[in-house]
Enzyme design. Structure first.
Site, mmCIF file in Angstrom:
data_model
loop_
_atom_site.group_PDB
_atom_site.id
_atom_site.type_symbol
_atom_site.label_atom_id
_atom_site.label_comp_id
_atom_site.label_asym_id
_atom_site.label_seq_id
_atom_site.Cartn_x
_atom_site.Cartn_y
_atom_site.Cartn_z
ATOM 1 N N ASP A 31 -25.511 29.732 -39.712
ATOM 2 C CA ASP A 31 -24.804 28.770 -39.400
ATOM 3 C C ASP A 31 -26.059 28.029 -39.128
ATOM 4 O O ASP A 31 -25.773 27.542 -37.619
ATOM 5 C CB ASP A 31 -23.446 28.521 -39.685
ATOM 6 C CG ASP A 31 -22.442 27.541 -40.603
ATOM 7 O OD1 ASP A 31 -23.473 26.019 -40.382
ATOM 8 O OD2 ASP A 31 -21.611 27.485 -41.368
ATOM 9 N N ASP A 50 -31.621 27.219 -40.065
ATOM 10 C CA ASP A 50 -31.312 27.230 -41.145
ATOM 11 C C ASP A 50 -31.733 28.252 -42.099
ATOM 12 O O ASP A 50 -32.325 29.374 -41.737
ATOM 13 C CB ASP A 50 -32.140 26.079 -41.530
ATOM 14 C CG ASP A 50 -32.336 24.243 -41.103
ATOM 15 O OD1 ASP A 50 -31.327 24.214 -40.241
ATOM 16 O OD2 ASP A 50 -33.208 24.226 -40.097
ATOM 17 N N ALA A 71 -23.897 28.026 -48.054
ATOM 18 C CA ALA A 71 -24.536 27.163 -47.412
ATOM 19 C C ALA A 71 -25.324 25.681 -48.513
ATOM 20 O O ALA A 71 -26.647 25.731 -47.975
ATOM 21 C CB ALA A 71 -25.595 27.815 -46.163
ATOM 22 N N TYR A 138 -25.525 17.780 -57.759
ATOM 23 C CA TYR A 138 -24.484 19.248 -57.192
ATOM 24 C C TYR A 138 -25.111 20.448 -58.273
ATOM 25 O O TYR A 138 -25.269 21.550 -57.837
ATOM 26 C CB TYR A 138 -23.599 19.093 -56.896
ATOM 27 C CG TYR A 138 -22.953 19.871 -56.348
ATOM 28 C CD1 TYR A 138 -23.168 20.786 -55.520
ATOM 29 C CD2 TYR A 138 -21.489 19.804 -57.091
ATOM 30 C CE1 TYR A 138 -21.760 21.869 -55.394
ATOM 31 C CE2 TYR A 138 -20.852 21.087 -56.997
ATOM 32 C CZ TYR A 138 -21.341 22.297 -55.253
ATOM 33 O OH TYR A 138 -19.987 22.975 -54.876
ATOM 34 N N PHE A 166 -13.062 26.805 -58.428
ATOM 35 C CA PHE A 166 -11.951 26.150 -59.150
ATOM 36 C C PHE A 166 -11.812 25.492 -58.074
ATOM 37 O O PHE A 166 -12.597 24.671 -57.203
ATOM 38 C CB PHE A 166 -11.729 26.346 -60.034
ATOM 39 C CG PHE A 166 -11.979 26.640 -61.413
ATOM 40 C CD1 PHE A 166 -11.593 25.419 -62.321
ATOM 41 C CD2 PHE A 166 -13.012 27.016 -61.831
ATOM 42 C CE1 PHE A 166 -12.861 25.614 -64.062
ATOM 43 C CE2 PHE A 166 -13.175 28.126 -62.930
ATOM 44 C CZ PHE A 166 -12.865 27.054 -64.168
ATOM 45 N N ASN A 167 -10.778 24.219 -57.541
ATOM 46 C CA ASN A 167 -10.555 23.633 -56.053
ATOM 47 C C ASN A 167 -9.890 24.424 -55.260
ATOM 48 O O ASN A 167 -8.644 24.970 -55.124
ATOM 49 C CB ASN A 167 -9.668 22.932 -56.673
ATOM 50 C CG ASN A 167 -10.015 20.843 -57.881
ATOM 51 O OD1 ASN A 167 -11.080 21.559 -58.336
ATOM 52 N ND2 ASN A 167 -10.004 20.166 -57.127
ATOM 53 N N HIS A 186 -11.860 16.085 -50.130
ATOM 54 C CA HIS A 186 -10.547 16.831 -51.763
ATOM 55 C C HIS A 186 -9.321 16.715 -51.436
ATOM 56 O O HIS A 186 -8.615 15.934 -50.755
ATOM 57 C CB HIS A 186 -10.257 18.312 -50.941
ATOM 58 C CG HIS A 186 -11.693 18.993 -50.957
ATOM 59 N ND1 HIS A 186 -11.944 20.455 -49.862
ATOM 60 C CD2 HIS A 186 -12.982 19.075 -51.611
ATOM 61 C CE1 HIS A 186 -13.212 20.538 -50.651
ATOM 62 N NE2 HIS A 186 -13.957 20.047 -51.357
#
Length: 326
Positions: A31, A50, A71, A138, A166-167, A186
């Site tokens: 990360d 990266d 990522a 996106y 989904f969420n 969110h």
């Protein structure tokens, strides 16, 4: 088996790393900490670099058997304002990652995709055969990478699973990791901020949609249910074919329903303000999770109440820690 979790210091990636370790996998987190948090990777080997750094990727891939890619940049609004940032990271640099994987011995690849690839769905609940017609950069960048995986699979023998979320919501039941976004976009964490006085009120973006109470309906899935599906995805690729899979519960909740559930779980009244619609927000996004159940024997187990309860415990812990620091 060793799994390289790219973006493992982020929200969903960190939960996947913890579930992998609980299932007996060796986990290496990779990360750049641009949006990730070192504290979410605590206790794991962390390589800070990266995804466009092919030299560092090639070195660590020598020790790995599978890759999970979390990522990507993931703010819809920002993608509209700064598409260059999104195409650079989510497509150009992601292709460097993919090419570096193909130069290694690794052939199992799990991709964190999104229901945003569907855009405004032609039918709800959404099945995997819905047309992929993203309505923002996106979603377009996620779809571009899905196309790359499909082509590489046909040409080079790569095996992949693209998980279309989904969420995602909630936090690990152990309380050690949870959602940390800046800025936060969110719904459930924003509701908590309104409860805690960090914002004057929760802004609800439109109450004139063609739904029962006029607010948008979404499919909320606990982050650990998501993480568990990713482990099953790795296991599937040991013997099965590549696939794209929706991850959701199959049940949608409106914004008003989520607010009332938060009030019931936390015992706090939520101040709200009705604003205008956001461009491109579909009225309803709910998964049909039947294929995930058939392919992976996976089903979301945690309820909306459990999502909110674990997220609330995490939010309170973060508030306490913030106060202690000051």
């Amino acid at each position: 088996m060793a799994v390289l979790v790219i973006g493992g210091a982020g929200y969903i990636g960190s939960h996947a790393a913890h579930v992998l370790r609980r299932k007996g996998y060796e986990v290496i987190i990779y990360d750049n900490l641009g949006t990730g948090h070192r504290e979410l990777a605590e206790g794991f080997e962390l390589i800070t670099a990266d995804i466009g750094d092919s030299a560092k990727l090639a070195k660590v891939l020598q020790r790995c058997d599978a890759v999970m890619h979390f990522a990507a940049h993931a703010y819809v609004g920002e993608s509209v304002q700064n598409p260059k940032k999104y195409f650079r990271n989510n497509v150009t640099d992601a292709l460097t990652l993919l090419d570096t994987v193909m130069e290694s011995r690794v052939r199992k690849f799990i991709f964190s995709s999104t229901c945003a690839v569907y855009g405004n769905p032609v039918k709800v609940p959404i099945t995997e055969d819905n047309p992929r017609q993203p309505v923002n950069p996106y979603g377009a960048t996620k779809l571009a990478f899905e196309y790359a995986l499909e082509a590489y699979s046909r040409a080079y023998g790569l095996r992949y699973v693209s998980f279309r979320y989904f969420n995602a919501a909630g936090a690990d039941e152990g309380g050690t990791i949870g959602e940390l976004h800046a800025p936060e976009t969110h719904l459930i964490p924003l509701i908590f901020e309104a409860i805690q006085g960090k914002r004057a009120a929760l802004e609800i973006f439109g109450d004139d949609y063609p739904t029962a109470d006029g607010t948008c309906i979404r499919d909320y899935i606990h982050v650990n249910d998501l993480a568990e599906a990713h482990v099953l995805g790795v296991e599937h690729l040991s013997k099965g074919e590549s696939a794209a899979v929706n991850l959701g519960t199959g049940k949608g909740y409106s914004v008003h329903e989520v607010v009332s559930t938060v009030e019931r779980v936390t015992g706090h009244k939520v101040p709200t303000h009705i604003g205008t619609r956001r461009p491109g927000d579909p009225a309803e996004l709910v998964a049909d999770p039947a294929f995930a159940e058939k392919l992976l024997r996976w089903k979301a187990k945690r309820s909306l109440e459990e999502i909110i309860s674990t997220a609330w415990s995490w939010a309170q812990k973060q508030t306490t820690a913030s106060v202690a620091k000051t």
